[in-house]
Design a protein around this motif. Structure first.
Motif, PDB file in Angstrom:
ATOM      1  N   GLN A 222     -13.334   0.231  -8.371  1.00 31.12           N
ATOM      2  CA  GLN A 222     -12.335  -0.802  -8.109  1.00 31.12           C
ATOM      3  C   GLN A 222     -12.948  -1.939  -7.297  1.00 31.12           C
ATOM      4  O   GLN A 222     -12.661  -3.125  -7.552  1.00 31.12           O
ATOM      5  CB  GLN A 222     -11.144  -0.183  -7.359  1.00 31.12           C
ATOM      6  CG  GLN A 222      -9.994  -1.141  -7.114  1.00 31.12           C
ATOM      7  CD  GLN A 222      -9.356  -1.608  -8.422  1.00 31.12           C
ATOM      8  OE1 GLN A 222      -9.243  -0.832  -9.374  1.00 31.12           O
ATOM      9  NE2 GLN A 222      -8.933  -2.866  -8.461  1.00 31.12           N
ATOM     10  N   ALA A 223     -13.805  -1.591  -6.331  1.00 30.00           N
ATOM     11  CA  ALA A 223     -14.442  -2.628  -5.523  1.00 30.00           C
ATOM     12  C   ALA A 223     -15.370  -3.495  -6.367  1.00 30.00           C
ATOM     13  O   ALA A 223     -15.436  -4.718  -6.181  1.00 30.00           O
ATOM     14  CB  ALA A 223     -15.209  -1.986  -4.371  1.00 30.00           C
ATOM     15  N   ARG A 224     -16.063  -2.907  -7.317  1.00 26.28           N
ATOM     16  CA  ARG A 224     -16.955  -3.686  -8.183  1.00 26.28           C
ATOM     17  C   ARG A 224     -16.170  -4.632  -9.078  1.00 26.28           C
ATOM     18  O   ARG A 224     -16.681  -5.692  -9.479  1.00 26.28           O
ATOM     19  CB  ARG A 224     -17.812  -2.744  -9.022  1.00 26.28           C
ATOM     20  CG  ARG A 224     -18.902  -2.038  -8.217  1.00 26.28           C
ATOM     21  CD  ARG A 224     -19.625  -0.995  -9.061  1.00 26.28           C
ATOM     22  NE  ARG A 224     -20.309  -1.606 -10.177  1.00 26.28           N
ATOM     23  CZ  ARG A 224     -21.555  -2.111 -10.130  1.00 26.28           C
ATOM     24  NH1 ARG A 224     -22.218  -2.102  -8.995  1.00 26.28           N
ATOM     25  NH2 ARG A 224     -22.100  -2.635 -11.206  1.00 26.28           N
TER      26      ARG A 224
ATOM     27  N   ALA B 252     -24.991  -0.298 -11.848  1.00 25.03           N
ATOM     28  CA  ALA B 252     -24.011   0.771 -11.664  1.00 25.03           C
ATOM     29  C   ALA B 252     -24.675   2.082 -11.262  1.00 25.03           C
ATOM     30  O   ALA B 252     -24.145   2.832 -10.429  1.00 25.03           O
ATOM     31  CB  ALA B 252     -23.206   0.948 -12.954  1.00 25.03           C
ATOM     32  N   GLN B 253     -25.848   2.386 -11.843  1.00 22.88           N
ATOM     33  CA  GLN B 253     -26.540   3.624 -11.485  1.00 22.88           C
ATOM     34  C   GLN B 253     -26.976   3.611 -10.020  1.00 22.88           C
ATOM     35  O   GLN B 253     -26.925   4.625  -9.335  1.00 22.88           O
ATOM     36  CB  GLN B 253     -27.766   3.817 -12.395  1.00 22.88           C
ATOM     37  CG  GLN B 253     -27.427   4.045 -13.862  1.00 22.88           C
ATOM     38  CD  GLN B 253     -26.759   5.400 -14.082  1.00 22.88           C
ATOM     39  OE1 GLN B 253     -26.851   6.291 -13.256  1.00 22.88           O
ATOM     40  NE2 GLN B 253     -26.083   5.550 -15.224  1.00 22.88           N
ATOM     41  N   ALA B 254     -27.417   2.453  -9.529  1.00 22.64           N
ATOM     42  CA  ALA B 254     -27.808   2.349  -8.124  1.00 22.64           C
ATOM     43  C   ALA B 254     -26.606   2.513  -7.200  1.00 22.64           C
ATOM     44  O   ALA B 254     -26.711   3.100  -6.119  1.00 22.64           O
ATOM     45  CB  ALA B 254     -28.499   1.017  -7.871  1.00 22.64           C
ATOM     46  N   ALA B 255     -25.445   2.001  -7.615  1.00 23.35           N
ATOM     47  CA  ALA B 255     -24.229   2.182  -6.826  1.00 23.35           C
ATOM     48  C   ALA B 255     -23.837   3.659  -6.759  1.00 23.35           C
ATOM     49  O   ALA B 255     -23.414   4.154  -5.705  1.00 23.35           O
ATOM     50  CB  ALA B 255     -23.090   1.354  -7.407  1.00 23.35           C
ATOM     51  N   GLN B 256     -23.989   4.378  -7.873  1.00 23.92           N
ATOM     52  CA  GLN B 256     -23.713   5.810  -7.869  1.00 23.92           C
ATOM     53  C   GLN B 256     -24.686   6.554  -6.961  1.00 23.92           C
ATOM     54  O   GLN B 256     -24.326   7.539  -6.311  1.00 23.92           O
ATOM     55  CB  GLN B 256     -23.797   6.362  -9.292  1.00 23.92           C
ATOM     56  CG  GLN B 256     -22.694   5.886 -10.217  1.00 23.92           C
ATOM     57  CD  GLN B 256     -21.327   6.383  -9.776  1.00 23.92           C
ATOM     58  OE1 GLN B 256     -21.177   7.532  -9.372  1.00 23.92           O
ATOM     59  NE2 GLN B 256     -20.325   5.522  -9.838  1.00 23.92           N
TER      60      GLN B 256
ATOM     61  N   ASP C 138     -13.202  -5.990  -8.099  1.00 24.37           N
ATOM     62  CA  ASP C 138     -12.519  -6.970  -7.254  1.00 24.37           C
ATOM     63  C   ASP C 138     -13.482  -7.933  -6.566  1.00 24.37           C
ATOM     64  O   ASP C 138     -13.124  -9.092  -6.320  1.00 24.37           O
ATOM     65  CB  ASP C 138     -11.678  -6.252  -6.185  1.00 24.37           C
ATOM     66  CG  ASP C 138     -10.557  -5.418  -6.809  1.00 24.37           C
ATOM     67  OD1 ASP C 138     -10.206  -5.691  -7.975  1.00 24.37           O
ATOM     68  OD2 ASP C 138     -10.056  -4.494  -6.139  1.00 24.37           O
ATOM     69  N   ILE C 139     -14.685  -7.469  -6.215  1.00 20.31           N
ATOM     70  CA  ILE C 139     -15.640  -8.281  -5.463  1.00 20.31           C
ATOM     71  C   ILE C 139     -16.792  -8.647  -6.393  1.00 20.31           C
ATOM     72  O   ILE C 139     -17.528  -7.773  -6.859  1.00 20.31           O
ATOM     73  CB  ILE C 139     -16.148  -7.532  -4.219  1.00 20.31           C
ATOM     74  CG1 ILE C 139     -14.957  -7.049  -3.370  1.00 20.31           C
ATOM     75  CG2 ILE C 139     -17.066  -8.408  -3.391  1.00 20.31           C
ATOM     76  CD1 ILE C 139     -15.366  -6.187  -2.196  1.00 20.31           C
ATOM     77  N   ASP C 140     -16.967  -9.921  -6.641  1.00 19.46           N
ATOM     78  CA  ASP C 140     -17.928 -10.366  -7.650  1.00 19.46           C
ATOM     79  C   ASP C 140     -19.378 -10.055  -7.271  1.00 19.46           C
ATOM     80  O   ASP C 140     -20.166  -9.622  -8.110  1.00 19.46           O
ATOM     81  CB  ASP C 140     -17.764 -11.877  -7.894  1.00 19.46           C
ATOM     82  CG  ASP C 140     -16.420 -12.211  -8.514  1.00 19.46           C
ATOM     83  OD1 ASP C 140     -15.835 -11.309  -9.158  1.00 19.46           O
ATOM     84  OD2 ASP C 140     -15.959 -13.351  -8.346  1.00 19.46           O
ATOM     85  N   PHE C 141     -19.747 -10.280  -6.007  1.00 17.13           N
ATOM     86  CA  PHE C 141     -21.167 -10.166  -5.669  1.00 17.13           C
ATOM     87  C   PHE C 141     -21.657  -8.710  -5.703  1.00 17.13           C
ATOM     88  O   PHE C 141     -22.856  -8.467  -5.717  1.00 17.13           O
ATOM     89  CB  PHE C 141     -21.444 -10.788  -4.301  1.00 17.13           C
ATOM     90  CG  PHE C 141     -21.094  -9.919  -3.126  1.00 17.13           C
ATOM     91  CD1 PHE C 141     -22.036  -9.093  -2.548  1.00 17.13           C
ATOM     92  CD2 PHE C 141     -19.821  -9.959  -2.588  1.00 17.13           C
ATOM     93  CE1 PHE C 141     -21.721  -8.306  -1.453  1.00 17.13           C
ATOM     94  CE2 PHE C 141     -19.499  -9.184  -1.498  1.00 17.13           C
ATOM     95  CZ  PHE C 141     -20.439  -8.354  -0.925  1.00 17.13           C
ATOM     96  N   LEU C 142     -20.728  -7.729  -5.750  1.00 16.65           N
ATOM     97  CA  LEU C 142     -21.163  -6.337  -5.866  1.00 16.65           C
ATOM     98  C   LEU C 142     -21.757  -6.029  -7.230  1.00 16.65           C
ATOM     99  O   LEU C 142     -22.455  -5.028  -7.386  1.00 16.65           O
ATOM    100  CB  LEU C 142     -19.986  -5.395  -5.588  1.00 16.65           C
ATOM    101  CG  LEU C 142     -19.409  -5.396  -4.169  1.00 16.65           C
ATOM    102  CD1 LEU C 142     -18.291  -4.378  -4.056  1.00 16.65           C
ATOM    103  CD2 LEU C 142     -20.503  -5.090  -3.151  1.00 16.65           C
ATOM    104  N   ALA C 143     -21.502  -6.893  -8.216  1.00 15.64           N
ATOM    105  CA  ALA C 143     -22.045  -6.673  -9.545  1.00 15.64           C
ATOM    106  C   ALA C 143     -23.550  -6.891  -9.603  1.00 15.64           C
ATOM    107  O   ALA C 143     -24.189  -6.532 -10.591  1.00 15.64           O
ATOM    108  CB  ALA C 143     -21.352  -7.582 -10.563  1.00 15.64           C
TER     109      ALA C 143
END
Length: 426
Positions: free
Chosen positions: A64-66, A77-81, A68-73
């Motif tokens: 959800q944060a990815r 996705a694998q690094a976020a996990q 809502d917040i553009d710069f998190l993209a």
């Protein structure tokens, strides 16, 4: 066909990256986003009730944060996990008493890093003898220094592969640490001799057979003068900064240059430690070291206001010298390298090894005349010699007397695999 036992070995290899300016900015952004993701997870954890702190709920919050917040993209996705799994693993280590509880990561107090959990995303190729190419998600193809053969290419055994990597930034720039997994024959028992090791400040490593390993200053005289000049400049600029005022760019630049010189010294120290420990583990089959509690050895001598310590400045200088030699890192290197070469490593109690005479076995007051000389005061003995050599002989003697605290070092970093035919290990 004869069969042999194969073992699975996992190790890391670190290489320097050659990033273009635009690629460096993208990597920096990913590291800042990874730190932000950690802080968001920590804030979410503190707000949620205990029954809601599950991996599934945290994963949903990240997704959800990815959105809502553009710069998190900017972070794959694998690094976020990977950030999510690392955060939960930190709490698990805390509950089991192996680490402190996780906390917020500050911008200037945290090492910038990005995890690449999937090895197949790297697509590593070798360009020529000195350079290779690696694919970094959302950054592109990047050159890196090829200093060790990596299991890449069609001819490589499928069991030998790179399982992932981690991007790390220090004062000298960005590096990539590959996670390598190989399947190889179990090492045969090392037939080399036994040796005791004494670590010190004046003589970093002394062996029981009289061999010593020493090093000079990690920085040249010119580099030391430059470091002193930068430290004085930083102190002078810091004096002119008003309370609460932000650090100027000039002062930040000075701090960066100081960190670069210190990182260069640390890299040279690491290289010396690797070369020295490799030479020792190749030459000796049984290695005996002292079980030192280094954290207690480097405690401050300040004391309290009611009961102040004595010789605080001398103790502070000794603590810096002990920390600079990194004895714990030397023992760690010896542990996994002895296992790789088929040897064993043992630890023995440390008290008394430097005061006891290795010839007669008695401890008499005043035998340790200086940092370098030992002269036994026992009238029936009178042996004298190098103090570090005497201590290393005592270390080996304790092992031969059966006073080792730990058994064989095991196969550190090595996992036993099923029996397979030798042809599959090629």
């Amino acid at each position: 066909m004869s069969q042999e036992t194969l073992v699975k070995r996992q190790f890391g290899h670190r290489a320097r990256l050659a990033l273009a300016p635009a690629q460096g900015l993208k990597t920096d952004n990913q590291a800042h986003v990874a730190r932000t993701m950690w802080n968001l997870l920590h804030g979410w954890w503190q707000m949620m009730p205990k029954e809601m702190r599950t991996l599934a709920n945290a994963d949903a919050a990240i997704r959800q944060a990815r959105d809502d917040i553009d710069f998190l993209a900017a972070l794959p996705a694998q690094a976020a996990q990977a950030v999510l799994k690392t955060y939960f693993q930190t709490w698990k280590n805390c509950w089991e008493g192996r680490a402190d509880a996780p906390s917020f990561k500050g911008r200037f107090r945290t090492v910038m890093s990005v995890d690449i959990p999937q090895g197949r995303d790297l697509n590593i190729t070798r360009v020529h003898r000195r350079w290779g190419m690696v694919n970094i998600p959302k950054v592109g193809r990047v050159r890196f220094r090829w200093t060790e053969d990596l299991p890449v290419g069609k001819r490589t055994n499928p069991e030998n592969r790179i399982t992932g990597a981690r991007l790390i930034k220090d004062a000298l720039g960005w590096h990539i640490a590959f996670r390598v997994q190989t399947l190889e024959a179990a090492p045969s028992p090392h037939q080399g001799p036994e040796v005791g090791i004494d670590v010190g400040v004046t003589v970093p490593i002394a062996l029981s057979d009289g061999e010593t390993y020493e090093h000079g200053e990690w920085l040249t005289q010119r580099e030391q003068a430059k470091l002193l000049h930068l430290e004085r400049r930083a102190a002078q600029r810091k004096q002119h900064r008003k309370p609460g005022e932000r650090t100027s760019r000039r002062l930040h630049h000075t701090y960066d240059r100081i960190a670069g010189l210190r990182a260069k010294a640390k890299r040279r120290a690491l290289d010396w430690q690797h070369q020295t420990t490799t030479a020792i583990t190749r030459a000796y089959g049984t290695i005996v070291v002292e079980a030192l509690t280094i954290t207690n050895m480097v405690k401050s001598a300040k004391g309290t206001i009611e009961n102040p310590g004595k010789k605080v400045a001398q103790k502070s200088g000794l603590n810096r010298s002990v920390s600079r030699e990194a004895w714990g890192r030397t023992v760690t290197m010896l542990t996994y390298k002895t296992a790789r070469h088929g040897g064993t490593l043992h630890k023995v109690p440390a008290p008394g090894t430097s005061q006891r005479c290795s010839a007669c076995g008695f401890t008499t007051p005043g035998s340790r005349e200086s940092q370098a000389m030992f002269s036994c005061k026992n009238p029936d003995c009178g042996w004298s010699g190098n103090a570090d050599h005497n201590a290393s002989r005592n270390v080996l003697h304790l092992y031969r007397m059966g006073l080792a605290l730990t058994p064989a070092a095991g196969r550190a970093g090595v996992r036993r695999a099923k029996r397979v035919k030798p042809a599959t290990a090629r």
